[in-house]
Design a protein around this motif. Sequence first.
Motif, PDB file in Angstrom:
ATOM      1  N   ASN A   1      -3.105  33.431  73.442  1.00 44.02           N
ATOM      2  CA  ASN A   1      -1.955  32.615  73.059  1.00 44.02           C
ATOM      3  C   ASN A   1      -1.229  32.075  74.278  1.00 44.02           C
ATOM      4  O   ASN A   1      -0.644  31.001  74.230  1.00 44.02           O
TER       5      ASN A   1
ATOM      6  N   SER B   1      -5.806  32.452  64.447  1.00 48.01           N
ATOM      7  CA  SER B   1      -6.232  33.737  64.999  1.00 48.01           C
ATOM      8  C   SER B   1      -6.119  34.914  64.038  1.00 48.01           C
ATOM      9  O   SER B   1      -6.621  35.999  64.351  1.00 48.01           O
ATOM     10  N   ALA B   2      -5.487  34.720  62.859  1.00 51.69           N
ATOM     11  CA  ALA B   2      -5.429  35.835  61.908  1.00 51.69           C
ATOM     12  C   ALA B   2      -6.822  36.367  61.547  1.00 51.69           C
ATOM     13  O   ALA B   2      -6.999  37.584  61.422  1.00 51.69           O
TER      14      ALA B   2
ATOM     15  N   THR C   1       0.188  37.294  63.796  1.00 51.76           N
ATOM     16  CA  THR C   1      -1.254  37.372  63.625  1.00 51.76           C
ATOM     17  C   THR C   1      -1.675  38.777  63.235  1.00 51.76           C
ATOM     18  O   THR C   1      -2.468  38.977  62.312  1.00 51.76           O
TER      19      THR C   1
ATOM     20  N   VAL D   1       3.599  34.263  67.723  1.00 56.76           N
ATOM     21  CA  VAL D   1       2.297  34.197  67.052  1.00 56.76           C
ATOM     22  C   VAL D   1       1.571  35.534  67.114  1.00 56.76           C
ATOM     23  O   VAL D   1       0.959  35.961  66.131  1.00 56.76           O
ATOM     24  N   THR D   2       1.650  36.231  68.259  1.00 60.41           N
ATOM     25  CA  THR D   2       0.882  37.470  68.382  1.00 60.41           C
ATOM     26  C   THR D   2       1.252  38.499  67.309  1.00 60.41           C
ATOM     27  O   THR D   2       0.365  38.954  66.580  1.00 60.41           O
TER      28      THR D   2
ATOM     29  N   GLN E   1      -4.966  38.766  71.984  1.00 59.03           N
ATOM     30  CA  GLN E   1      -4.148  37.673  71.466  1.00 59.03           C
ATOM     31  C   GLN E   1      -3.130  37.190  72.487  1.00 59.03           C
ATOM     32  O   GLN E   1      -2.892  35.999  72.608  1.00 59.03           O
TER      33      GLN E   1
ATOM     34  N   VAL F   1      -1.180  31.095  63.955  1.00 57.49           N
ATOM     35  CA  VAL F   1      -1.448  32.259  63.107  1.00 57.49           C
ATOM     36  C   VAL F   1      -2.694  32.001  62.255  1.00 57.49           C
ATOM     37  O   VAL F   1      -3.570  32.857  62.121  1.00 57.49           O
TER      38      VAL F   1
END
Lengths: 293, 341
Positions: free
Chosen positions: B274, B217-218, B132, B128-129, B270, B214
């Motif tokens: 996360n 936090s995007a 993002t 995800v990090t 992040q 995503v």
Amino acid sequence: MSSKATSRPLPVMVIATVFLLVWLVIAAFPFLWTTWGSFKVEGDFFSKADWLNAILGPLTTAETGGSLTGAGYYGAWIQEEFWRAAMNTAIVCVCVVSISLTCGTLGGYALARSGFRYAFWFLFFALIFRAMPPITLVSGYLLPFFEWNLWGHLSTTIIVLVAINQPFTLWMLHSFFKNIPADLDESAMVDGCTRFQAFRHVIIPVMWPGVITTGLFSFLLAYNDFAVTTLLLTKENQTMVPKIVSFLGTTQTKGNVMFAVAAAVSITAPLFVMIMFFQRQIVSGLTAGAVKG
Amino acid sequence: MKHSTFFWFVLPSAVLMLLFIALPIVSVVTQSMYAAHEQVVVTVENCGPFGCTETTAVDQEATQALKEAEPLGRYVGTGIYTDRNHLALNEVTAAWFNADGLPDFGSSLMNLPFYRALAFTLTYTFIVTPLTIIVGFFIALAVNTVAGWLKGPTIFLSLLPMVVTPIVGGLILFWMVDARGVLGGALQWLANDPTLSVKASTGLTWIMLMIYGVWHSAPFAFVVYYAGLQTVNQDTIEAALIDGASRWERIRYVVIPHLFPLTTFVALIQLMDNFRVFEPLVSFQAQAHAQSLSYFIFNDLGGETRLLSSAAATSVLTIIGVAILLSPVLIRTYRDFTPRT
């Protein structure tokens, strides 16, 4: 007139626009869909037969007579007493924001003005504390809170949320106070004010932009929290977020998932209004840390 | 500022953080070394006309008294850390010697709850990090091309997924991908499989959770990059243009290096956030398919039997994980503040 460097050829514009539109749909469509669906009956919102049912709502018309129904909202707010949870959330948020701003401004101001090494260590530990997942802290609270009969009260939850908020608040206000020139309060002290008088009469009148931004984030943390509120509050004084989750347990069986949908829309509405009014502050708050880092 | 003034100004914050963050950490570490009391068992000999029989029974009163006398439980040292629900040293050693090949070893690890949670948490964090960051960067580039009066509404809509309560955001997506929801229906139609259900499949659940991550936090990455884009030096861009740099080269060699310090900032925040992924798992009711470390703790704490010691041990392990993830940030902060000599 824009310079050539910022002008963009057509294909680039098309790609950028398409990408942006796709993103906006992804970002906003779920909310639109759910808000609209919250005024339907379950058979329409969750329709196996045809997704158009959720928009047109034939079952809603058949069951309630109108194409839109407030049954979900009635069930959630009146029948399941969601209003009680909303009141609790309001109390928690107001208290958390005011207490954490009071402590945070004092601390942040002192940290910004002290040149000593321990101020750095203070911030350093605050940064470590910021990284602690709240749920790990909660597992440390439970036993002492049970033993001392502190568990289940709104006030305990408020203090815990304030404390969890504190590292972030301190960092943010610290960087805001750094941007207020130190000459301002120092000249007041030359004129004979004590440090606290200088803070009270010189700094407080100019600190509001920073305080409002920080307050917004404190509010969001208290409003959105689930880990702390669900484990530290009893069923009677639950706030909105754990209440919605408890709907899922009970209403799924009763076939009233629409209560949860209505409650979810209700909890999102204040946030919508908040972003509308404070968009600029949110953006500046998010970037405040980044510009420095 | 004088020492005493400083002391009084920071006192409220310091007390709060000490009482409710530092002490709980100590409390968690202590708690993790004590296990719940075993029930006190008494053996009673019943002698009747047909001889004597021995029965064992739980002495409720004594158990209760013991619990009240020592609420922490009995001391077991590192016993909880090594049991089957945590590091499971015995099981891991056994699996290591019995496994043929790494994949087999991996799959036996996945049968142990702690390692399953750890695997999901790490996968989530490290997928995800970066996603993002990439998505946020492109949204920022795209929003930057929008005409002035449209910027406000665009930013407003883009902020929504981030500001909305994570539980609620998760629920909204969960309802949509439900087999009877609009996205779930669309997926069934696309896959041409009317029985397809995201909820029932481990792989799809993981993917949905990451998509949620995503989505959530995007906007944060977007806002930070968008602010960064406003400060890109236009002269440098123009100079690059005169030197014949293409559009992509200008982004690659001027804009990205300018935004690089922001990237480390976004990445660190992040990673931190996360790693504690928790709420979406509650919303997606995904415990059968995916558990994160935070969810694992929550699971122990909730319910009728609160497994405080087990939760405490997982918490300590999680804190160690956070410490490892965070060490680069801490070192950097330390260097930034240390006066260069």
